[in-house]
Design an enzyme around this catalytic site. Structure first.
Site, mmCIF file in Angstrom:
data_model
loop_
_atom_site.group_PDB
_atom_site.id
_atom_site.type_symbol
_atom_site.label_atom_id
_atom_site.label_comp_id
_atom_site.label_asym_id
_atom_site.label_seq_id
_atom_site.Cartn_x
_atom_site.Cartn_y
_atom_site.Cartn_z
ATOM 1 N N SER A 1 35.903 42.544 39.052
ATOM 2 C CA SER A 1 36.809 42.286 37.935
ATOM 3 C C SER A 1 38.052 43.134 38.172
ATOM 4 O O SER A 1 37.943 44.354 38.343
ATOM 5 C CB SER A 1 36.130 42.640 36.612
ATOM 6 O OG SER A 1 36.900 42.159 35.532
ATOM 7 N N GLU A 2 39.218 42.494 38.202
ATOM 8 C CA GLU A 2 40.387 43.210 38.705
ATOM 9 C C GLU A 2 40.884 44.306 37.772
ATOM 10 O O GLU A 2 41.757 45.090 38.147
ATOM 11 C CB GLU A 2 41.526 42.240 39.059
ATOM 12 C CG GLU A 2 42.192 41.540 37.890
ATOM 13 C CD GLU A 2 41.629 40.142 37.685
ATOM 14 O OE1 GLU A 2 40.450 39.907 38.036
ATOM 15 O OE2 GLU A 2 42.368 39.283 37.155
ATOM 16 N N ASN A 3 40.324 44.384 36.564
ATOM 17 C CA ASN A 3 40.668 45.521 35.713
ATOM 18 C C ASN A 3 39.880 46.779 36.072
ATOM 19 O O ASN A 3 40.025 47.800 35.397
ATOM 20 C CB ASN A 3 40.487 45.174 34.229
ATOM 21 C CG ASN A 3 39.094 44.692 33.899
ATOM 22 O OD1 ASN A 3 38.485 43.951 34.667
ATOM 23 N ND2 ASN A 3 38.558 45.113 32.773
#
Lengths: 232, 218, 218, 232
Positions: free
Chosen positions: B46-48
């Site tokens: 998840s790119e966060n």
């Protein structure tokens, strides 16, 4: 090296109209709630805010938008906010949209003393307009400059009096890079402990980057999208 | 019949290989996680700032500090790791993520993608999409073949502002599976009951059809 | 009389200000840590990845995983933090370290420094010196005024390969304290019993002497 | 995602003559002792080694030098090694010296997908020879390229079967950046645990960067400069 200030009000007391401010967080996760409340209370205007998102109508940076404190918003995604949209369409608010990875890396570059970075994000799109394109190993990259702010305001889980910070889970997000990119960096934490109580191996942001720290009075930690699954 | 969103996700899940690190975009791509084939071990990024994303939490176990890039409450799996957004996009940019799945408004026959902006409408921003498409080693697009007016979204050239150029490798639409090749779209599979002729008529970009085109099975 | 190494370190320590983050190089600069004035709180940075370096360990308490940039066993103080070499030089490059103290073989009147290489001798490498001198906001050099042959090491221009250009702000030698100004070296203090004439004769680079030059006290 | 291999020998089994290898560590602190022993045993030659230092005569990379396995050494500081000096002066060994921060940042750049960085280190010195110089905000910087290696070999304190790594104290040094810069990254750890046992908040190197992991059989952890103070 004691960097503790008494409160959010004290931490932001010298921020003036027209300042450039970075605010950590992704959506409403890991945002400096107490400092935002203090900024709203203080009522300073004409701010340039650099933050991945712009909050929602009644929380996060949305609270500052409602007071018309923000002149310019620099972000990667600004959905979920009707007041934002109204101000944007009416021309009251200026917006600069930046790819999320570029935003993160430009903040990091400032903290690492790197004046610029090359990233492939945005090559061939309108994001590349007016930017230097350079080929490395056959692939094109854009030159993007380091991002510094007058104030970086971040939120951590734990912090110590020397300014060392530890973030929790995905509330880390933009906070560590922004913490390194402030001419003045203000950290609010859920739990403030004396220097020596945090594991020096587990520090995410070394205290050298943090100028002021305080324990937030309370955290609402609003959830933007409450998704659940049923128990079997 | 055109595939449902669930079926598009299900078909994309068959592209997963054991050991893959995968980034799933918002919308249909997120559903792919529900169809990971048995015996295939993949790690969701998840790119966060998370590797090892798990399913949604049980009611009452939501953690506001633990969300995905769609701002949804999630969980983690054993062996997960948290990191900041710079390292997250760093590993994406360095090509460490094996597969990226995302949605699109338009794809061109040369693999350009448009999915972030419609002129005249409120622009919400590109989020991480431009970084993902510019860097991912392998991009699969989940999309519907035509817009509500019946106009093809697989075009000779995109009409909307681009998110990235020459980056899409494969498309799973409601009608077909297609590769993007130097010669344009190449038809690989068709949705159950959908004819090659229908796909041809609904694909505005250059389309190659060679030999027998198998029907997807679910 | 010329200052001892300990006295050079002691004099440099008087330059420390409360709240400073300080990087001390190998040799005389390391000794500065022994003379931090009372009431002054400074944090020592070690470029191999530590903020909050403490004194040497007691015998039997040496930890092989805990060393300084000179590869010496050390300890930490409360509030310390470990990090990798990239972030370590990142904070140096970003100007977060308030003061850097290092040794030199030669300094020029324009603030160039040479301290890593002598042609014809085995070159051991620059280590972190080039990064430090190129980035530090404030550099104090600890050195001896002349080489064993009696030749000045404060020169119009360095003769040895450079480590960095126009970066040295202040010099504490065995004979004097000098600033580096746009007009060359400026004499600030002299060692006890050392005359201005002696310093003049041993400084090959341009030297400004204005007014009375006080003698250092220890 | 199980990345565990049986031993150091297994971890390095496919490394061939002429490979470019990064080795973590600063001095003898945090070096991959078990992999170095395996490389010496395997006897492959013509290696290019990228490491901050080159070990001492009878430990660390010095063991590989003694066997004449190293064709080229890329480092920031190579003192403390008589055999190194002998091979260098006789022309048997090629050496490239790089400023320490530049070395660290070039490895990091590879792991972040940044093709190059700009650093002020070395401007105006012989390190700048042949390099692009560019001014940002009035200050000069050198363009330096990202550093990738065929194999990055790092040493961590704890690791899990998914390849996540945690380093101890200053034994962290170059290991995290090098771990991100290997086409194949091999990690040896003092303690290998099942996935799920390490705190996900405290991971220094996420497993995505690590291809092979094993628990080292033993660690000598030689001290280079044993400095102590007297008890009062």
């Amino acid at each position: 090296m004691n960097k503790v200030v008494a409160s959010a009000d004290a931490a932001i007391s010298d921020i003036k109209d027209g300042a450039v401010i970075m605010l950590g967080g992704f959506g409403l996760c890991g945002i400096p709630e107490n400092c935002i409340a203090a900024l709203v209370k203080k009522g300073i205007k004409q701010l340039t805010c650099i933050s991945n998102n712009a909050g929602v109508d009644d929380f996060g940076i949305g609270l500052m938008l409602k007071q018309k404190q923000v002149k310019k918003m620099i972000a990667s995604y600004v959905g979920e906010n009707a007041e934002f949209e109204r101000q944007l369409l009416s021309g009251e608010l200026e917006v600069e949209l930046i790819p999320q990875g570029t935003l993160a890396t430009r903040c990091m570059a400032a903290g690492y003393g790197l004046p610029a970075i090359y990233t492939p994000a945005g090559v061939g799109t309108e994001v590349a307009d007016g930017k230097e394109v350079r080929k490395f190993n056959g692939k094109e990259y854009l030159l993007e400059y380091a991002f510094e702010a007058d104030y970086a305001i971040v939120k951590a889980w734990k912090g110590d009096t020397a300014g060392n910070l530890i973030y929790k889970e995905t509330a880390r997000n933009f906070n560590p890079m922004m913490a390194t990119a402030g001419k003045v960096t203000i950290a609010e934490v859920e739990e403030l402990v004396p220097a020596g109580e945090l594991d020096p191996n587990g520090i995410h942001t070394p205290g050298i980057y943090v100028h002021r720290i305080f324990q937030g009075q309370q955290y609402e930690k609003r959830i933007e999208q409450r998704t659940i699954r049923k128990k079997a | 019949m055109a595939l449902t969103k669930e079926q598009i996700a299900q078909r994309i899940a068959r592209e997963l290989k054991d050991g893959y690190y995968v980034n799933l975009g918002i919308g249909i791509p997120t559903l792919v996680a529900n169809y990971i084939p048995a015996g295939i071990d993949v790690v969701l990024q998840s790119e966060n700032g998370l590797l090892g994303m798990g399913p949604f939490p049980f009611e009452g176990e939501e953690d506001p500090d633990l969300i995905n890039a769609g701002k949804q409450t999630i969980t983690t799996v054993p062996g997960s790791a948290f990191f900041d957004s710079a390292l997250s996009f760093g590993m994406i940019r360095a090509g460490k993520v094996d597969l990226t799945v995302l949605g699109a408004m338009e794809v061109s026959e040369s693999g350009d993608i448009a999915n972030w902006k419609i002129p005249g409408k409120m622009v919400k921003g590109m989020g991480g999409a431009m970084d993902l498409v510019a860097s991912a080693r392998n991009i699969i697009v989940a999309m519907v073949h035509s817009n509500p007016k019946g106009e093809s979204k697989l075009l000779p050239a995109c009409t909307l502002p681009l998110t990235g150029v020459k980056c899409v490798k494969k498309i799973v639409s409601d009608l077909a599976v297609l590769d993007v090749t130097p010669q344009g779209f190449r038809l690989l599979e068709r949705a159950p009951g959908v004819s090659v002729e229908e796909i041809k008529s609904k694909t505005a970009g250059k389309l190659t059809v060679e030999g027998d085109i198998p029907e997807m099975k679910f």
